[in-house]
Design a protein around this motif. Structure first.
Motif, mmCIF file in Angstrom:
data_model
loop_
_atom_site.group_PDB
_atom_site.id
_atom_site.type_symbol
_atom_site.label_atom_id
_atom_site.label_comp_id
_atom_site.label_asym_id
_atom_site.label_seq_id
_atom_site.Cartn_x
_atom_site.Cartn_y
_atom_site.Cartn_z
ATOM 1 N N ASP A 149 -24.284 16.236 -12.035
ATOM 2 C CA ASP A 149 -24.484 16.892 -13.327
ATOM 3 C C ASP A 149 -23.779 18.241 -13.389
ATOM 4 N N HIS A 150 -23.490 18.822 -12.226
ATOM 5 C CA HIS A 150 -22.844 20.139 -12.180
ATOM 6 C C HIS A 150 -21.381 20.079 -11.759
ATOM 7 N N SER A 151 -20.931 18.926 -11.263
ATOM 8 C CA SER A 151 -19.529 18.807 -10.860
ATOM 9 C C SER A 151 -19.108 17.341 -10.882
ATOM 10 N N SER A 152 -17.965 17.095 -11.503
ATOM 11 C CA SER A 152 -17.425 15.728 -11.553
ATOM 12 C C SER A 152 -16.687 15.366 -10.271
ATOM 13 N N LYS A 153 -16.598 16.302 -9.318
ATOM 14 C CA LYS A 153 -15.863 16.049 -8.082
ATOM 15 C C LYS A 153 -16.717 15.364 -7.015
ATOM 16 N N VAL A 154 -18.008 15.205 -7.292
ATOM 17 C CA VAL A 154 -18.892 14.509 -6.349
ATOM 18 C C VAL A 154 -18.807 13.012 -6.626
ATOM 19 N N GLN A 155 -18.277 12.267 -5.676
ATOM 20 C CA GLN A 155 -18.066 10.828 -5.839
ATOM 21 C C GLN A 155 -18.941 10.066 -4.846
ATOM 22 N N LEU A 156 -19.809 9.202 -5.360
ATOM 23 C CA LEU A 156 -20.742 8.440 -4.535
ATOM 24 C C LEU A 156 -20.275 7.000 -4.411
ATOM 25 N N ASP A 157 -20.297 6.480 -3.182
ATOM 26 C CA ASP A 157 -19.883 5.106 -2.932
ATOM 27 C C ASP A 157 -20.888 4.455 -1.980
ATOM 28 N N PHE A 158 -21.519 3.363 -2.434
ATOM 29 C CA PHE A 158 -22.423 2.600 -1.583
ATOM 30 C C PHE A 158 -21.608 1.560 -0.816
ATOM 31 N N VAL A 159 -21.711 1.596 0.512
ATOM 32 C CA VAL A 159 -20.876 0.748 1.363
ATOM 33 C C VAL A 159 -21.771 -0.212 2.146
ATOM 34 N N GLU A 160 -21.591 -1.532 1.897
ATOM 35 C CA GLU A 160 -22.289 -2.542 2.682
ATOM 36 C C GLU A 160 -21.529 -2.739 3.985
ATOM 37 N N VAL A 161 -22.208 -2.527 5.113
ATOM 38 C CA VAL A 161 -21.544 -2.475 6.417
ATOM 39 C C VAL A 161 -20.797 -3.768 6.721
ATOM 40 N N ASN A 162 -21.391 -4.919 6.407
ATOM 41 C CA ASN A 162 -20.753 -6.198 6.728
ATOM 42 C C ASN A 162 -19.590 -6.527 5.807
ATOM 43 N N GLU A 163 -19.598 -5.989 4.584
ATOM 44 C CA GLU A 163 -18.520 -6.255 3.647
ATOM 45 C C GLU A 163 -17.308 -5.356 3.886
ATOM 46 N N ARG A 164 -17.542 -4.177 4.441
ATOM 47 C CA ARG A 164 -16.437 -3.245 4.723
ATOM 48 C C ARG A 164 -16.539 -2.746 6.169
ATOM 49 N N PRO A 165 -16.341 -3.651 7.133
ATOM 50 C CA PRO A 165 -16.503 -3.260 8.544
ATOM 51 C C PRO A 165 -15.481 -2.231 9.005
ATOM 52 N N ASP A 166 -14.289 -2.223 8.389
ATOM 53 C CA ASP A 166 -13.268 -1.251 8.781
ATOM 54 C C ASP A 166 -13.727 0.177 8.497
ATOM 55 N N LEU A 167 -14.324 0.385 7.309
ATOM 56 C CA LEU A 167 -14.799 1.721 6.954
ATOM 57 C C LEU A 167 -16.009 2.107 7.804
ATOM 58 N N ALA A 168 -16.888 1.132 8.069
ATOM 59 C CA ALA A 168 -18.053 1.407 8.918
ATOM 60 C C ALA A 168 -17.616 1.797 10.323
ATOM 61 N N GLN A 169 -16.596 1.123 10.852
ATOM 62 C CA GLN A 169 -16.098 1.444 12.176
ATOM 63 C C GLN A 169 -15.428 2.812 12.200
ATOM 64 N N GLU A 170 -14.716 3.141 11.125
ATOM 65 C CA GLU A 170 -14.054 4.446 11.045
ATOM 66 C C GLU A 170 -15.051 5.584 11.106
ATOM 67 N N TYR A 171 -16.222 5.388 10.482
ATOM 68 C CA TYR A 171 -17.237 6.439 10.461
ATOM 69 C C TYR A 171 -18.285 6.268 11.557
ATOM 70 N N GLY A 172 -18.107 5.255 12.409
ATOM 71 C CA GLY A 172 -19.017 5.069 13.528
ATOM 72 C C GLY A 172 -20.412 4.645 13.133
ATOM 73 N N VAL A 173 -20.529 3.836 12.078
ATOM 74 C CA VAL A 173 -21.838 3.375 11.594
ATOM 75 C C VAL A 173 -22.137 2.016 12.216
ATOM 76 N N ASP A 174 -23.263 1.925 12.922
ATOM 77 C CA ASP A 174 -23.627 0.661 13.549
ATOM 78 C C ASP A 174 -25.008 0.182 13.128
ATOM 79 N N LYS A 175 -25.580 0.818 12.124
ATOM 80 C CA LYS A 175 -26.874 0.362 11.615
ATOM 81 C C LYS A 175 -26.889 0.517 10.102
ATOM 82 N N GLY A 176 -27.865 -0.109 9.477
ATOM 83 C CA GLY A 176 -27.879 -0.128 8.015
ATOM 84 C C GLY A 176 -29.144 0.428 7.412
#
Length: 511
Positions: A149-176
């Motif tokens: 509401d105060h800035s349009s530069k905040v971008q939110l993205d919900f990432v399903e770990v199994n659907e985007r394993p490359d991004l999950a691996q890049e950020y070191g996410v191993d749980k959901g």
């Protein structure tokens, strides 16, 4: 209408349906779509031209004109509603009527998010089917909406770990279970708690371009930075500072009495052996040059630093401050942790603290203002309740002097009143145990420490935000008020309603 016109309009409809299905299935506009659209236009024109006399007569009828007027009004209303919704979606305005303002961001968070000059990417990693994920996503979406509401530069993205394993691996996410990463100009920070306090702290960390360096003095029996298991070590404090993107180093002035140029803050944590004169001279020179110092000194052991703090207008009392408690036998002395309950409401360090919250210290000594040097300001950050008592030793006998005792002070100004000196800042605490592993995370101790380091490092944006808690409205009834409420409202009201109902029923029956 002639049969040819009806067939033409039917084929026009078929052409439009074919065009829509093709566009949907292929996901792109292909030449066939143009062909189908062209055929639809041709068929419509054929139908209109064939029965042009019929349509001319139809549009000149009174009922048609009235119907078209009503249709235009409906279209106009829909256009206005669409415009209002569009403007409302682009320019939102919310009102928070809660007493604790729990639905409103703090001024610090608003100022920070408005200062973003690049996109802030917020990734919420989750796995489908994990219990509680949907609720976590909903809560996090509501939180991020306050920032968006105060800035349009905040971008939110919900990432399903199994659907985007490359991004999950890049950020070191191993749980959901709902792991969140903030990414700003390549700088990342991870949070796992959905609240404004942790999100804003993470936002400060990723927007900071350069890490600040905090030096802890060694060589005088200070609390050990490397000790993580023992309750009196400072391992938890070191990890806390490093997680807040501070660089933590040790400083041995007794080996080299020179303050490093990258020292943003120097911490002296509970020394038991005296500082040498040349070490104190180095600290004085550091303060004169605009340095920042955090002194946490145990009672009865000032390590030769009493002269240094005296030049800042503060005196160690070398006593023990304890709280009074009410018992069945009357007043007593609580020999457990001493509570600091009075906070400076004008200081940025303690201003976020609530009046019902406390900081805990183990047998602290009090600090006393002495002859204030011109150009130096002493602010009592944390003090006890007015009924605290002071004792010269831990052998409690009788009653000590009762009053409000300052436990933590902030001193700022120019060293020794020298106008040519730069402005220094020092935090002086009459206890060191509140920094240790055992007490760091109790009550407001963590916030007091982090806020103090942030203020000393000249990072006001990193001063933590105390979580807002809904305030409950209590209704306390005395015995007299409860009796009045019972016999004037609870009992008469049902009787009155019952009598009215019976009266109406008898009246209708006899009518």
């Amino acid at each position: 209408m002639s049969k040819l016109s009806k067939i033409s309009f039917l084929f026009a409809g078929f052409s439009l349906v074919a065009m829509s299905i093709t566009r949907y299935l292929l996901g792109d506009w292909v030449p066939f779509c143009w062909l189908a659209l062209g055929l639809a236009v041709v068929f419509v024109l054929v139908g209109l031209i064939k029965d042009r006399a019929f349509f001319k007569e139809f549009f000149t009828m009174k009922t048609t004109k009235e119907g078209m007027s009503m249709g235009m009004l409906i279209l106009l209303l829909l256009a206005v509603l669409g415009a209002v919704n569009y403007i409302g979606a682009r320019h939102t305005k919310t009102w928070d009527f809660s007493s604790a303002r729990v639905n409103t961001l703090s001024e610090q968070s608003i100022k920070l998010v408005k200062s973003l000059d690049s996109d802030l990417k917020v990734y919420f990693f989750y796995k489908k089917g994990v219990e509680g994920n949907e609720e976590n996503r909903r809560l996090f979406r509501e939180l991020i909406k306050k920032y968006q509401d105060h800035s349009s530069k905040v971008q939110l993205d919900f990432v399903e770990v199994n659907e985007r394993p490359d991004l999950a691996q890049e950020y070191g996410v191993d749980k959901g279970s709902g792991v969140v990463f903030l990414d700003y100009k390549g700088r990342r920070n991870r949070i796992e708690k959905i609240d404004e306090q942790d999100f804003t702290s993470a936002l400060v960390k990723v927007t900071r371009e350069k890490n600040k360096t905090v030096y802890f003095t060694v060589g005088h029996g200070e609390k050990a930075l490397s000790e993580n298991k023992e309750g009196l070590g400072l391992g938890s404090l070191k990890s806390l500072l490093e997680n807040n993107r501070y660089t933590v180093k040790e400083l041995s002035l007794i080996q080299n009495a020179k303050i490093p140029e990258d020292a943003d803050v120097i911490v002296v944590a509970g020394p038991v052996q005296g500082f040498q004169a040349f070490e104190i001279d180095a600290l004085e020179g550091y303060l004169k040059n605009g340095g920042s110092l955090f002194l946490a000194i145990e009672s009865q052991n000032t390590a030769g630093l009493e002269k240094l703090v005296a030049k800042m207008g503060v005196q160690f009392e070398n006593n023990y401050i304890l709280n009074q408690v009410e018992t069945v036998m009357g007043k007593g002395i609580n020999q457990g942790p001493t509570m600091g309950v009075i906070f400076s409401m004008n200081n940025k360090i303690t201003k976020p603290f609530g009046r019902s919250e406390v900081t805990l210290f183990r047998y602290p000594q009090s600090l006393k203002k002495v002859d204030i040097v011109k150009g130096v300001i002493v602010d009592e950050l944390v003090s006890t309740a007015p009924n605290a008592m002071a004792f010269p030793s831990m052998q409690i006998r009788g009653e000590g002097p009762e009053g409000t005792y300052a436990l933590v002070d902030e001193v700022s100004g120019k060293w020794a009143g020298d106008e040519s000196a730069k402005d220094f800042t020092a935090i002086i605490a009459g206890d060191v145990d509140f920094l240790t592993n055992q007490m760091l995370y109790q009550n407001l101790n963590r916030d007091l420490v982090l806020n103090s380091i942030a203020a000393l490092a000249k990072e006001e944006n990193l001063i933590s935000i105390t979580p807002k808690e809904p305030l409950a409205t209590q209704m306390i009834l005395t015995e007299t008020k409860f009796g009045l409420f019972l016999f004037a409202f609870i009992i008469p009201l049902p009787i009155l309603l019952l009598g009215t109902s019976v009266g109406l029923w008898l009246r209708r029956r006899n009518a």
